[in-house]
Design a protein around this motif. Structure first.
Motif, PDB file in Angstrom:
ATOM      1  N   LEU A 279      -1.580 -31.320  -4.414  1.00 57.69           N
ATOM      2  CA  LEU A 279      -1.298 -32.135  -5.346  1.00 57.69           C
ATOM      3  C   LEU A 279      -1.077 -33.581  -4.662  1.00 57.69           C
ATOM      4  O   LEU A 279      -1.506 -34.833  -5.395  1.00 57.69           O
ATOM      5  CB  LEU A 279       0.137 -31.608  -6.502  1.00 57.69           C
ATOM      6  CG  LEU A 279      -0.805 -31.101  -7.506  1.00 57.69           C
ATOM      7  CD1 LEU A 279       0.684 -30.347  -8.338  1.00 57.69           C
ATOM      8  CD2 LEU A 279      -1.801 -31.499  -9.123  1.00 57.69           C
ATOM      9  N   ILE A 280      -0.148 -33.514  -3.900  1.00 51.95           N
ATOM     10  CA  ILE A 280       0.255 -35.214  -3.556  1.00 51.95           C
ATOM     11  C   ILE A 280      -0.938 -35.494  -2.633  1.00 51.95           C
ATOM     12  O   ILE A 280      -0.820 -36.881  -2.711  1.00 51.95           O
ATOM     13  CB  ILE A 280       1.839 -34.989  -2.575  1.00 51.95           C
ATOM     14  CG1 ILE A 280       3.242 -34.280  -3.317  1.00 51.95           C
ATOM     15  CG2 ILE A 280       1.943 -35.910  -1.393  1.00 51.95           C
ATOM     16  CD1 ILE A 280       4.392 -33.752  -2.796  1.00 51.95           C
ATOM     17  N   ALA A 281      -1.499 -34.601  -1.789  1.00 50.17           N
ATOM     18  CA  ALA A 281      -2.328 -35.414  -1.015  1.00 50.17           C
ATOM     19  C   ALA A 281      -3.647 -35.742  -2.676  1.00 50.17           C
ATOM     20  O   ALA A 281      -4.531 -36.900  -1.048  1.00 50.17           O
ATOM     21  CB  ALA A 281      -3.543 -34.519  -0.497  1.00 50.17           C
ATOM     22  N   ALA A 282      -3.673 -35.373  -3.340  1.00 43.14           N
ATOM     23  CA  ALA A 282      -5.225 -36.072  -4.066  1.00 43.14           C
ATOM     24  C   ALA A 282      -4.340 -36.905  -4.928  1.00 43.14           C
ATOM     25  O   ALA A 282      -5.348 -37.902  -4.480  1.00 43.14           O
ATOM     26  CB  ALA A 282      -5.686 -34.767  -5.049  1.00 43.14           C
ATOM     27  N   GLU A 283      -3.546 -37.153  -4.979  1.00 39.98           N
ATOM     28  CA  GLU A 283      -3.166 -38.539  -4.995  1.00 39.98           C
ATOM     29  C   GLU A 283      -2.464 -39.696  -4.369  1.00 39.98           C
ATOM     30  O   GLU A 283      -3.249 -40.402  -4.328  1.00 39.98           O
ATOM     31  CB  GLU A 283      -1.321 -38.660  -5.773  1.00 39.98           C
ATOM     32  CG  GLU A 283      -0.525 -39.825  -6.085  1.00 39.98           C
ATOM     33  CD  GLU A 283       1.011 -39.383  -7.076  1.00 39.98           C
ATOM     34  OE1 GLU A 283       1.394 -40.665  -6.999  1.00 39.98           O
ATOM     35  OE2 GLU A 283       0.574 -38.072  -7.190  1.00 39.98           O
ATOM     36  N   PHE A 285      -4.239 -39.416  -1.241  1.00 44.18           N
ATOM     37  CA  PHE A 285      -5.721 -39.752  -0.656  1.00 44.18           C
ATOM     38  C   PHE A 285      -6.846 -40.119  -1.973  1.00 44.18           C
ATOM     39  O   PHE A 285      -7.814 -40.093  -0.948  1.00 44.18           O
ATOM     40  CB  PHE A 285      -6.164 -38.816   0.403  1.00 44.18           C
ATOM     41  CG  PHE A 285      -4.973 -38.575   1.470  1.00 44.18           C
ATOM     42  CD1 PHE A 285      -5.203 -39.866   2.161  1.00 44.18           C
ATOM     43  CD2 PHE A 285      -4.285 -37.642   1.394  1.00 44.18           C
ATOM     44  CE1 PHE A 285      -4.343 -39.482   3.649  1.00 44.18           C
ATOM     45  CE2 PHE A 285      -3.194 -36.975   3.089  1.00 44.18           C
ATOM     46  CZ  PHE A 285      -3.303 -38.076   3.727  1.00 44.18           C
ATOM     47  N   ALA A 286      -6.514 -40.402  -2.657  1.00 40.05           N
ATOM     48  CA  ALA A 286      -7.419 -40.993  -3.611  1.00 40.05           C
ATOM     49  C   ALA A 286      -8.499 -41.710  -3.362  1.00 40.05           C
ATOM     50  O   ALA A 286      -8.375 -43.086  -3.285  1.00 40.05           O
ATOM     51  CB  ALA A 286      -6.803 -40.783  -4.992  1.00 40.05           C
ATOM     52  N   GLY A 287      -9.707 -41.601  -3.545  1.00 39.46           N
ATOM     53  CA  GLY A 287     -10.469 -42.956  -3.320  1.00 39.46           C
ATOM     54  C   GLY A 287     -10.676 -42.776  -1.375  1.00 39.46           C
ATOM     55  O   GLY A 287     -12.318 -43.841  -1.341  1.00 39.46           O
ATOM     56  N   GLN A 288     -10.325 -42.175  -1.170  1.00 40.61           N
ATOM     57  CA  GLN A 288     -10.446 -42.458   0.856  1.00 40.61           C
ATOM     58  C   GLN A 288     -11.466 -41.230   0.720  1.00 40.61           C
ATOM     59  O   GLN A 288     -11.693 -40.198   0.404  1.00 40.61           O
ATOM     60  CB  GLN A 288      -9.169 -42.162   1.748  1.00 40.61           C
ATOM     61  CG  GLN A 288      -8.605 -43.563   0.723  1.00 40.61           C
ATOM     62  CD  GLN A 288      -7.140 -43.004   2.203  1.00 40.61           C
ATOM     63  OE1 GLN A 288      -6.738 -43.027   2.921  1.00 40.61           O
ATOM     64  NE2 GLN A 288      -6.262 -42.992   1.255  1.00 40.61           N
ATOM     65  N   HIS A 293      -8.643 -30.659  -0.773  1.00 43.52           N
ATOM     66  CA  HIS A 293      -9.029 -29.694  -0.664  1.00 43.52           C
ATOM     67  C   HIS A 293      -7.833 -29.459  -2.432  1.00 43.52           C
ATOM     68  O   HIS A 293      -7.163 -30.104  -2.840  1.00 43.52           O
ATOM     69  CB  HIS A 293      -7.655 -28.602  -0.030  1.00 43.52           C
ATOM     70  CG  HIS A 293      -7.888 -28.019   0.874  1.00 43.52           C
ATOM     71  ND1 HIS A 293      -8.924 -27.324   1.604  1.00 43.52           N
ATOM     72  CD2 HIS A 293      -7.422 -28.687   2.452  1.00 43.52           C
ATOM     73  CE1 HIS A 293      -9.698 -27.558   2.852  1.00 43.52           C
ATOM     74  NE2 HIS A 293      -8.889 -27.669   3.309  1.00 43.52           N
ATOM     75  N   ASP A 294      -8.847 -28.472  -3.417  1.00 44.37           N
ATOM     76  CA  ASP A 294      -8.307 -28.425  -4.941  1.00 44.37           C
ATOM     77  C   ASP A 294      -7.583 -27.949  -5.599  1.00 44.37           C
ATOM     78  O   ASP A 294      -7.135 -27.081  -4.949  1.00 44.37           O
ATOM     79  CB  ASP A 294      -9.871 -27.686  -5.379  1.00 44.37           C
ATOM     80  CG  ASP A 294      -9.674 -27.521  -6.680  1.00 44.37           C
ATOM     81  OD1 ASP A 294      -8.592 -28.117  -7.276  1.00 44.37           O
ATOM     82  OD2 ASP A 294     -10.340 -27.196  -7.035  1.00 44.37           O
TER      83      ASP A 294
END
Length: 316
Positions: A279-283, A285-288, A293-294
């Motif tokens: 969840l933290i990684a998705a936030e 690195f969003a758009g990069q 991972h899901d």
């Protein structure tokens, strides 16, 4: 591609020269990483992997180097830091800590069967047995305290059912914190997913990416591995694969009564750790152009672990 720090050939050639391994033949960025920059390096004397450490304090790197030396000396199929001709194993490249390691044979598998899981369980037990008498100390930077700190923050952004699921397992972490700390300890890989294990045919040829390694409860490491190797797409456990992994592990290291008691909760806590980090990684690195991972994969697994019928094998 997850190459956070691109390299030009001249600077790479200058970096590699002190190893005395011959001329640089070729190099290629590795897209699979989500935290560090990795390159496949072809030199005249062999194949290697170059890692630039992008995350975490550089003060931890001597721990990783020492741990891999211990496991390599124990005859386990792990990478290890190659020193230069003057004995330097930890160096700097492009302003980042850098390690050169042998490239292990084999490849990742996407679909695991019981024999794969049996070998993973056996190897994980050998890693623990090689270090349990004198674990090298390192506190995980994504341990129980981190979960209790980050979990409530992430729950605020989730839909009500997901937030309730997350808060329930956070309650278990709080209630069981002391008991978990008292479990048998060793050094842990702490990230033994399918993309960190190499198979050459049906033979387990190596385990890589020890950059989440730490000291802690061996049961936690086992739960992390089993949640990945033995889960169906809907998050439920595959009984045959899980029994193969657990049986092979237990044949090397029998479980304590406290481990048997805490096993269901540990499976849930291991799901929580990776749900939160994703969840933290998705936030972050969003758009990069970074492999993300899901997070929903571990939410599904956590939902399936609310009732656990899979028990640890106990020697009679």
């Amino acid at each position: 591609m997850s190459v956070f720090t691109p390299l030009a050939r001249p600077e790479l050639e200058a970096f590699l020269a002190p190893y005395g391994l011959g001329r640089l033949v070729d190099f290629q960025g590795i897209a699979a990483g989500s935290e560090n920059t990795n390159f496949f390096i072809s030199l005249e004397q062999g194949e290697y992997v170059l890692t630039l450490i992008e995350r975490g304090p550089s003060a931890d790197l001597p721990f990783f180097i020492q741990l891999l030396d211990v496991l390599h000396d124990a005859g386990l199929p792990v990478p290890y830091a190659i020193p230069t001709g003057t004995g330097e194993a930890l160096r700097s490249l492009a302003g980042k800590p850098a390690l050169l390691q042998p490239r292990l044979a084999g490849k990742h598998i996407s679909s695991a069967h019981a024999e794969h899981c049996r070998q993973v369980g056996e190897l994980l037990a050998h890693i623990h047995l090689a270090t349990r008498e004198a674990p090298l100390p390192r506190k995980s930077d994504r341990g129980l305290e981190w979960m209790l700190e980050q979990g409530p923050l992430q729950a605020e952004h989730l839909a009500a059912p997901s937030a309730a699921l997350l808060r329930a397992v956070l309650g278990e972490v709080r209630a069981l914190h002391t008991a978990i700390r008292a479990l048998p300890q060793a050094n842990l890989h702490a990230d033994m997913f399918r993309d960190n294990v190499l198979f050459d045919g049906n033979h387990l040829a190596g385990v890589i990416d020890f950059y989440n390694a730490c000291s802690g409860p061996m049961l936690y490491d086992l739960a992390i591995a089993l949640n990945d190797w033995c889960s169906h797409p809907d998050g439920s456990l595959d009984t045959a694969r899980a029994q193969a992994l657990l049986g092979a592990y237990a044949a090397q290291r029998p479980f304590s009564p406290s481990e048997v008691e805490l096993w269901p909760a540990m499976l849930r806590i291991a799901c929580l750790r990776f749900w939160l980090s994703r969840l933290i990684a998705a936030e972050s690195f969003a758009g990069q152009e970074v492999l993300i991972h899901d997070p929903a994969e571990f939410e599904r697994r956590l939902a399936q672990r609310q009732q656990v019928a899979l028990h640890l094998p106990v020697a009679l």
